[in-house]
Design a protein around this motif. Structure first.
Motif, short mmCIF file in Angstrom:
data_model
loop_
_atom_site.label_atom_id
_atom_site.label_comp_id
_atom_site.label_asym_id
_atom_site.label_seq_id
_atom_site.Cartn_x
_atom_site.Cartn_y
_atom_site.Cartn_z
N PRO A 35 0.74 -1.31 0.02
CA PRO A 35 0.07 -0.05 0.00
C PRO A 35 0.79 1.14 0.04
O PRO A 35 1.74 1.37 0.66
CB PRO A 35 -0.94 -0.15 1.43
CG PRO A 35 -0.01 -0.87 2.27
CD PRO A 35 0.86 -1.89 1.34
N ARG A 37 0.24 5.49 -0.03
CA ARG A 37 -0.70 6.51 0.26
C ARG A 37 0.14 7.92 -0.38
O ARG A 37 1.13 8.19 -0.03
CB ARG A 37 -1.10 7.02 1.69
CG ARG A 37 -1.70 6.02 2.46
CD ARG A 37 -1.60 5.90 3.88
NE ARG A 37 -0.05 5.96 4.43
CZ ARG A 37 0.13 6.12 5.66
NH1 ARG A 37 -0.47 6.49 6.46
NH2 ARG A 37 1.53 5.82 5.95
N GLU A 55 -2.18 4.38 -12.79
CA GLU A 55 -3.25 3.29 -12.01
C GLU A 55 -3.98 2.43 -13.14
O GLU A 55 -4.16 1.25 -13.13
CB GLU A 55 -4.23 4.11 -11.29
CG GLU A 55 -5.15 3.30 -10.50
CD GLU A 55 -6.13 4.18 -9.62
OE1 GLU A 55 -6.03 3.66 -8.38
OE2 GLU A 55 -6.72 5.19 -9.80
N ARG A 66 -0.40 -1.03 -4.44
CA ARG A 66 -1.71 -0.65 -4.54
C ARG A 66 -1.70 1.19 -3.99
O ARG A 66 -1.55 1.21 -2.60
CB ARG A 66 -2.55 -1.58 -3.31
CG ARG A 66 -3.98 -1.10 -3.20
CD ARG A 66 -4.84 -2.02 -2.59
NE ARG A 66 -4.82 -1.59 -1.13
CZ ARG A 66 -3.98 -2.38 -0.20
NH1 ARG A 66 -3.34 -3.57 -0.73
NH2 ARG A 66 -3.83 -2.03 1.04
N GLN A 68 -3.30 4.52 -3.00
CA GLN A 68 -4.35 5.75 -2.84
C GLN A 68 -3.92 6.94 -3.03
O GLN A 68 -2.84 7.49 -2.53
CB GLN A 68 -4.69 5.50 -1.28
CG GLN A 68 -5.85 6.44 -0.62
CD GLN A 68 -5.91 6.50 0.80
OE1 GLN A 68 -5.51 5.51 1.35
NE2 GLN A 68 -5.66 7.67 1.29
N ASP A 70 -5.06 11.04 -3.12
CA ASP A 70 -5.76 12.14 -2.91
C ASP A 70 -5.46 13.44 -3.13
O ASP A 70 -4.14 13.62 -3.58
CB ASP A 70 -5.80 11.98 -1.24
CG ASP A 70 -6.43 10.54 -0.61
OD1 ASP A 70 -7.60 9.95 -1.37
OD2 ASP A 70 -6.16 10.42 0.38
N TYR A 87 1.04 10.43 4.75
CA TYR A 87 1.23 10.16 3.29
C TYR A 87 2.61 9.67 3.25
O TYR A 87 3.52 10.10 3.76
CB TYR A 87 0.59 11.00 2.39
CG TYR A 87 -0.82 11.34 2.26
CD1 TYR A 87 -1.62 10.68 1.61
CD2 TYR A 87 -1.35 12.33 3.08
CE1 TYR A 87 -2.80 11.00 1.14
CE2 TYR A 87 -2.63 12.56 2.94
CZ TYR A 87 -3.52 11.78 1.87
OH TYR A 87 -4.72 12.13 2.03
N ARG A 270 -12.11 9.42 -12.73
CA ARG A 270 -11.93 9.39 -11.35
C ARG A 270 -12.88 10.61 -10.81
O ARG A 270 -13.28 10.54 -9.63
CB ARG A 270 -10.51 9.82 -10.98
CG ARG A 270 -9.57 8.42 -11.46
CD ARG A 270 -8.18 9.18 -11.08
NE ARG A 270 -7.92 9.47 -9.51
CZ ARG A 270 -7.65 8.58 -8.53
NH1 ARG A 270 -7.46 7.54 -8.91
NH2 ARG A 270 -7.73 9.12 -7.15
#
Length: 345
Positions: A35, A37, A55, A66, A68, A70, A87, A270
Motif C-alpha cells: 500500500p 498513500r 493506475e 496499491r 491511494q 488524494d 502520506y 476518477r
C-alpha cells in the motif's frame, strides 16, 4: 490391470485434493500489493493524469503497489503530511522543502524525482491593467496568499527583471480568492503557478486574449518546480516500493505525453466534474512550460542536478532569511530513479 472401485475412488479423491491445494499454494507465493498513500499538490488538474494513467493502465499493479491517491491543499500542506507519515509520497514544490527541512531537521523530506523541470511561477495580470513587462509592475498592487511560493520568490524575479521589489504593494487573500480578486479589479496582478492562475481565470470567464503572463523563468530565474517527494525515513525503509512508484510514475508521464486526451478521460473517470477540454489545455501548458523542456530532452525525465539544487537552496535561503539552510545534498536523492537510458524522452 484390474482396479477396484474403492481404489479408483481413493485415487480420484487424492487428485481432487491436490488440485484444490495447488491454487492456494500459488496464491500464497504471490505477495500482496504494497500500500502507498499518495497526496497531490492541489485539487485535480490536467497534469495529475500522469498518475491516473499509471493506475488505469496497471503500472502501479505491475510494480506490486496499491496506490491511494488524494487531492492536496497546497505544497506546504502536502510536505507536512508526508513528513508526519500521513502520506508516504507526495507531489509538491521542491522549493518549499528548504524552509521546511531547516525548521524540521528530524523530519526531513526529500525530492526523489523532478516533474516540473522549470518552475512555472509567474506574474499574471489582465490586459486592461496596462502591464506588459516587468518594468510596468513598479508601484502596482499585487495579490497572493501569504507564504505562497511564487510570492515568496517574487523578490528573486524582481531582481532578475530589474524591478525594485520594495515598490510593490501586496494584498493577501486565500488561494481560492486570488483569481477572483484579479478578475474583479481588487488587485492589478497576482503571482502563482502559470497554469493554475491562467486556467482559473479562464474558468471564471476571462477570455484567453485578455490574460498577460510574465514567467519568472523568462527573466532568468532558473529553479526547479514540482516533483515527487517522500520522507527520508520512508525512502530508507521502503526503497523498492519507492523505486516501483517512480518507475510507474515515469510510465504514466510517458502515457500522458503520448495521448493527453486519454489522460484527461482517465481523470474524468476518477472525478466526474473534471473539465476535460479545459484541463487538456492546462496539461499542454504544463508540458510546454515545465515538463518537456530542453533540459529534459538532454538529460532525461526526473533528473536533479547538483548545481541547480545548490542554487535552489541558496535562493530560497536568501528570500526566506534562513540562517542555517539544509545542505543541498540532504534535500534530494537520485538513488531511486530508473536508469538514465529509461528516462530519456
Amino acid at each position: 490391470m484390474f482396479t477396484s472401485p474403492f481404489r479408483r475412488r481413493s485415487i480420484l479423491a487424492a487428485a481432487l485434493c491436490l488440485a484444490a491445494l495447488l491454487p492456494a499454494r500459488s496464491e500464497a507465493q504471490t505477495p500482496a500489493p504494497a500500500p502507498v498513500r499518495f497526496s497531490w499538490d492541489w485539487a485535480p488538474q490536467g497534469y495529475h493524469a500522469i498518475w491516473a494513467l499509471a493506475e488505469e493502465r496497471g503500472l502501479f499493479r505491475d510494480a506490486g503497489l496499491r496506490v491511494q491517491m488524494d487531492r492536496g491543499y497546497g505544497s506546504g500542506d502536502t510536505i507536512s503530511k508526508v513528513a508526519t507519515g500521513a502520506y508516504d509520497v507526495g507531489f509538491a514544490d521542491v522549493n518549499a522543502l528548504v524552509q521546511f527541512n531547516a525548521r524540521n531537521p528530524d523530519r526531513r523530506v526529500i525530492a526523489v524525482q523532478m516533474v516540473f523541470d522549470t518552475n512555472p511561477a509567474a506574474v499574471v495580470t489582465l490586459r486592461r491593467s496596462g502591464i506588459r513587462t516587468a518594468a510596468d509592475l513598479r508601484g502596482r498592487n499585487l495579490g497572493a496568499p501569504e507564504g505562497e511560493s511564487s510570492r515568496v520568490l517574487f523578490p528573486v524575479f524582481a531582481r532578475a527583471a530589474g524591478v525594485d521589489a520594495s515598490t510593490i504593494r501586496w494584498t493577501s487573500m486565500t488561494a481560492n480568492l486570488r483569481e477572483t480578486m484579479l478578475a474583479t479589479g481588487q488587485v492589478e496582478a497576482i503571482t502563482g503557478l502559470q497554469m493554475a492562475a491562467v486556467f482559473s481565470l479562464r474558468a471564471a470567464g476571462v477570455p484567453a486574449q485578455d490574460i498577460v503572463v510574465l514567467p519568472y523563468a523568462a527573466a532568468g530565474v532558473d529553479l526547479y518546480g514540482h516533483g515527487i517527494i517522500t520522507s527520508a525515513a520512508f525512502a530508507e525503509s521502503h526503497p523498492e516500493v519507492l523505486r516501483g512508484f517512480l518507475r510507474a510514475s515515469l510510465g504514466g508521464l510517458r502515457a500522458a505525453l503520448a495521448d493527453p486526451a486519454a489522460g484527461m478521460a482517465a481523470m474524468k473517470r476518477r472525478e466526474p466534474l473534471f473539465d476535460e477540454a479545459l484541463e487538456l489545455e492546462r496539461f499542454a501548458m504544463a508540458r510546454d512550460v515545465a515538463i518537456l523542456t530542453d533540459g529534459v530532452r538532454q538529460k532525461g525525465f526526473g533528473t536533479m542536478e547538483p548545481d541547480r539544487m545548490a542554487r535552489l537552496v541558496a535562493i530560497n535561503a536568501e528570500v526566506n532569511q534562513i540562517a542555517n539552510p539544509p545542505a543541498p545534498e540532504s534535500l534530494y536523492s537520485t538513488a531511486y530513479l530508473p536508469p538514465l537510458a529509461d528516462r530519456m524522452p
